[in-house]
Design a protein around this motif. Structure first.
Motif, PDB file in Angstrom:
ATOM      1  N   THR A 264       0.825  -1.221   0.000  1.00  0.00           N
ATOM      2  CA  THR A 264       0.000   0.000   0.000  1.00  0.00           C
ATOM      3  C   THR A 264       0.855   1.265   0.000  1.00  0.00           C
ATOM      4  O   THR A 264       0.335   2.363   0.218  1.00  0.00           O
ATOM      5  CB  THR A 264      -0.939   0.012   1.221  1.00  0.00           C
ATOM      6  N   ASP A 265       2.142   1.095  -0.261  1.00  0.00           N
ATOM      7  CA  ASP A 265       3.068   2.228  -0.275  1.00  0.00           C
ATOM      8  C   ASP A 265       2.606   3.341  -1.207  1.00  0.00           C
ATOM      9  O   ASP A 265       2.699   4.523  -0.875  1.00  0.00           O
ATOM     10  CB  ASP A 265       4.464   1.722  -0.676  1.00  0.00           C
ATOM     11  N   PHE A 266       2.082   2.974  -2.365  1.00  0.00           N
ATOM     12  CA  PHE A 266       1.716   3.978  -3.375  1.00  0.00           C
ATOM     13  C   PHE A 266       0.357   4.615  -3.110  1.00  0.00           C
ATOM     14  O   PHE A 266       0.045   5.669  -3.681  1.00  0.00           O
ATOM     15  CB  PHE A 266       1.697   3.326  -4.761  1.00  0.00           C
ATOM     16  N   LEU A 267      -0.464   3.996  -2.249  1.00  0.00           N
ATOM     17  CA  LEU A 267      -1.850   4.431  -2.105  1.00  0.00           C
ATOM     18  C   LEU A 267      -1.985   5.844  -1.556  1.00  0.00           C
ATOM     19  O   LEU A 267      -2.741   6.658  -2.095  1.00  0.00           O
ATOM     20  CB  LEU A 267      -2.617   3.460  -1.193  1.00  0.00           C
ATOM     21  N   ASP A 268      -1.257   6.143  -0.455  1.00  0.00           N
ATOM     22  CA  ASP A 268      -1.443   7.444   0.177  1.00  0.00           C
ATOM     23  C   ASP A 268      -1.078   8.594  -0.754  1.00  0.00           C
ATOM     24  O   ASP A 268      -1.801   9.580  -0.856  1.00  0.00           O
ATOM     25  CB  ASP A 268      -0.672   7.533   1.498  1.00  0.00           C
ATOM     26  N   GLY A 269       0.034   8.436  -1.461  1.00  0.00           N
ATOM     27  CA  GLY A 269       0.437   9.486  -2.393  1.00  0.00           C
ATOM     28  C   GLY A 269      -0.540   9.658  -3.544  1.00  0.00           C
ATOM     29  O   GLY A 269      -0.877  10.785  -3.933  1.00  0.00           O
ATOM     30  N   GLN A 270      -1.011   8.539  -4.103  1.00  0.00           N
ATOM     31  CA  GLN A 270      -1.958   8.604  -5.203  1.00  0.00           C
ATOM     32  C   GLN A 270      -3.275   9.240  -4.765  1.00  0.00           C
ATOM     33  O   GLN A 270      -3.845  10.069  -5.477  1.00  0.00           O
ATOM     34  CB  GLN A 270      -2.215   7.191  -5.743  1.00  0.00           C
ATOM     35  N   ILE A 271      -3.750   8.863  -3.574  1.00  0.00           N
ATOM     36  CA  ILE A 271      -5.005   9.423  -3.062  1.00  0.00           C
ATOM     37  C   ILE A 271      -4.877  10.926  -2.864  1.00  0.00           C
ATOM     38  O   ILE A 271      -5.771  11.704  -3.236  1.00  0.00           O
ATOM     39  CB  ILE A 271      -5.402   8.735  -1.739  1.00  0.00           C
ATOM     40  N   ALA A 272      -3.747  11.350  -2.282  1.00  0.00           N
ATOM     41  CA  ALA A 272      -3.543  12.780  -2.027  1.00  0.00           C
ATOM     42  C   ALA A 272      -3.546  13.576  -3.320  1.00  0.00           C
ATOM     43  O   ALA A 272      -4.162  14.645  -3.410  1.00  0.00           O
ATOM     44  CB  ALA A 272      -2.229  12.986  -1.271  1.00  0.00           C
ATOM     45  N   ARG A 273      -2.852  13.057  -4.330  1.00  0.00           N
ATOM     46  CA  ARG A 273      -2.777  13.796  -5.599  1.00  0.00           C
ATOM     47  C   ARG A 273      -4.106  13.793  -6.335  1.00  0.00           C
ATOM     48  O   ARG A 273      -4.517  14.813  -6.894  1.00  0.00           O
ATOM     49  CB  ARG A 273      -1.669  13.207  -6.472  1.00  0.00           C
ATOM     50  N   ARG A 274      -4.786  12.661  -6.355  1.00  0.00           N
ATOM     51  CA  ARG A 274      -6.035  12.559  -7.119  1.00  0.00           C
ATOM     52  C   ARG A 274      -7.181  13.313  -6.462  1.00  0.00           C
ATOM     53  O   ARG A 274      -8.126  13.731  -7.134  1.00  0.00           O
ATOM     54  CB  ARG A 274      -6.405  11.092  -7.332  1.00  0.00           C
ATOM     55  N   THR A 275      -7.150  13.465  -5.141  1.00  0.00           N
ATOM     56  CA  THR A 275      -8.204  14.191  -4.431  1.00  0.00           C
ATOM     57  C   THR A 275      -7.786  15.626  -4.110  1.00  0.00           C
ATOM     58  O   THR A 275      -8.523  16.347  -3.425  1.00  0.00           O
ATOM     59  CB  THR A 275      -8.578  13.468  -3.124  1.00  0.00           C
ATOM     60  N   HIS A 276      -6.599  16.027  -4.595  1.00  0.00           N
ATOM     61  CA  HIS A 276      -6.081  17.380  -4.383  1.00  0.00           C
ATOM     62  C   HIS A 276      -6.005  17.717  -2.892  1.00  0.00           C
ATOM     63  O   HIS A 276      -6.393  18.809  -2.464  1.00  0.00           O
ATOM     64  CB  HIS A 276      -6.953  18.411  -5.114  1.00  0.00           C
ATOM     65  N   THR A 277      -5.533  16.747  -2.092  1.00  0.00           N
ATOM     66  CA  THR A 277      -5.406  16.959  -0.648  1.00  0.00           C
ATOM     67  C   THR A 277      -3.977  16.676  -0.189  1.00  0.00           C
ATOM     68  O   THR A 277      -3.759  16.090   0.870  1.00  0.00           O
ATOM     69  CB  THR A 277      -6.391  16.065   0.130  1.00  0.00           C
ATOM     70  N   VAL A 278      -3.014  17.086  -1.028  1.00  0.00           N
ATOM     71  CA  VAL A 278      -1.615  16.942  -0.608  1.00  0.00           C
ATOM     72  C   VAL A 278      -1.413  17.808   0.635  1.00  0.00           C
ATOM     73  O   VAL A 278      -1.733  18.997   0.637  1.00  0.00           O
ATOM     74  CB  VAL A 278      -0.657  17.404  -1.730  1.00  0.00           C
ATOM     75  N   SER A 279      -0.911  17.212   1.708  1.00  0.00           N
ATOM     76  CA  SER A 279      -0.749  17.939   2.967  1.00  0.00           C
ATOM     77  C   SER A 279       0.712  17.984   3.371  1.00  0.00           C
ATOM     78  O   SER A 279       1.517  17.128   3.000  1.00  0.00           O
ATOM     79  CB  SER A 279      -1.566  17.278   4.083  1.00  0.00           C
ATOM     80  N   ARG A 280       1.024  18.979   4.191  1.00  0.00           N
ATOM     81  CA  ARG A 280       2.398  19.094   4.683  1.00  0.00           C
ATOM     82  C   ARG A 280       2.744  17.889   5.564  1.00  0.00           C
ATOM     83  O   ARG A 280       3.857  17.364   5.498  1.00  0.00           O
ATOM     84  CB  ARG A 280       2.560  20.400   5.460  1.00  0.00           C
ATOM     85  N   LEU A 281       1.786  17.471   6.394  1.00  0.00           N
ATOM     86  CA  LEU A 281       2.010  16.288   7.228  1.00  0.00           C
ATOM     87  C   LEU A 281       2.243  15.062   6.366  1.00  0.00           C
ATOM     88  O   LEU A 281       3.141  14.257   6.629  1.00  0.00           O
ATOM     89  CB  LEU A 281       0.811  16.060   8.154  1.00  0.00           C
TER      90      LEU A 281
END
Length: 223
Positions: free
Chosen positions: A59-76
């Protein structure tokens, strides 16, 4: 609230200060798998430990993909995602070392390299607001290592060594039966060291550009 951060190419991207995004929740879930993996492994549950480690790694790729696709890239998230990869990597290699399936020098290489990336990346992002994007060869290196660790955890099937040396610290090249995972470990180590050189050069160039653009802000960190 959102802000602009520079990546290694000099481009800016918008990030949010939100904590409870879907991507960050996935990251937290992956983090919780780390102690679960260790408890299972140290109590002799090789198959269960392998499954937990495999899920956390896959699931390494999931968090990054979700953040980019939902436009919710966060500093944390930008800190959390690579940090969890490093924590999982270090914990994985320490686990297989504790159960006696990997030599000490592999531990040293993986731990030193990952601590270097973890600390260096954290300083660049928190103090200089610079992020070096992960490149695909880096993901491949991580995948090779994760697959190798999973093979060593499962410890089956075993394959004969090449018999090229009597050195016990080179499993697979010496005599004796070894886990097939050791070959993925070697491939991952070679690729990861090359990627580390690339990250170091990219970070140095990005820092030089940032200091040239705004030396006062970069010298004192973000307000």
């Amino acid at each position: 609230m959102a802000e602009k951060l520079k990546n290694a190419s000099g481009a800016t991207e918008e990030v949010t200060h939100r904590i409870f995004t879907l991507a960050n929740i996935v990251s937290f879930a992956r983090l919780l798998m780390v102690p679960a993996y260790l408890v299972l492994l140290l109590n002799g549950y090789d198959l269960a430990a392998t499954l937990v480690f495999a899920v956390a790694a896959a699931t390494d790729f999931l968090d990054g993909q979700i953040a980019r696709r939902t436009h919710t890239v966060s500093r944390l998230g930008q800190l959390l995602d690579p940090a969890i990869d490093r924590i999982l990597m270090i914990t994985g290699v320490l686990g297989v070392f504790i159960v006696g399936r990997i030599p000490l020098w592999v531990i040293v290489v993986v731990v030193v390299r990952d601590l270097y990336l973890l600390i260096g990346g954290g300083i660049l992002l928190s103090r200089f607001r610079i992020r070096v994007p992960v490149i695909y060869p880096g993901k491949f290196a991580t995948t090779f290592l994760f697959v190798g660790f999973a093979g060593l955890l499962l410890n089956w099937p075993l394959v004969p060594g090449l018999g090229l040396t009597d050195a016990a610290w080179l499993p697979g090249f010496s005599d004796g039966m070894v886990s097939w995972g050791i070959w993925f470990i070697y491939a991952g180590l070679i690729l990861s060291l090359g990627v580390t050189v690339y990250y170091s050069v990219a970070a140095a160039r990005a820092l030089k550009r940032a200091l040239a653009d705004d030396p006062k802000r970069c010298g004192h960190g973000a307000a």
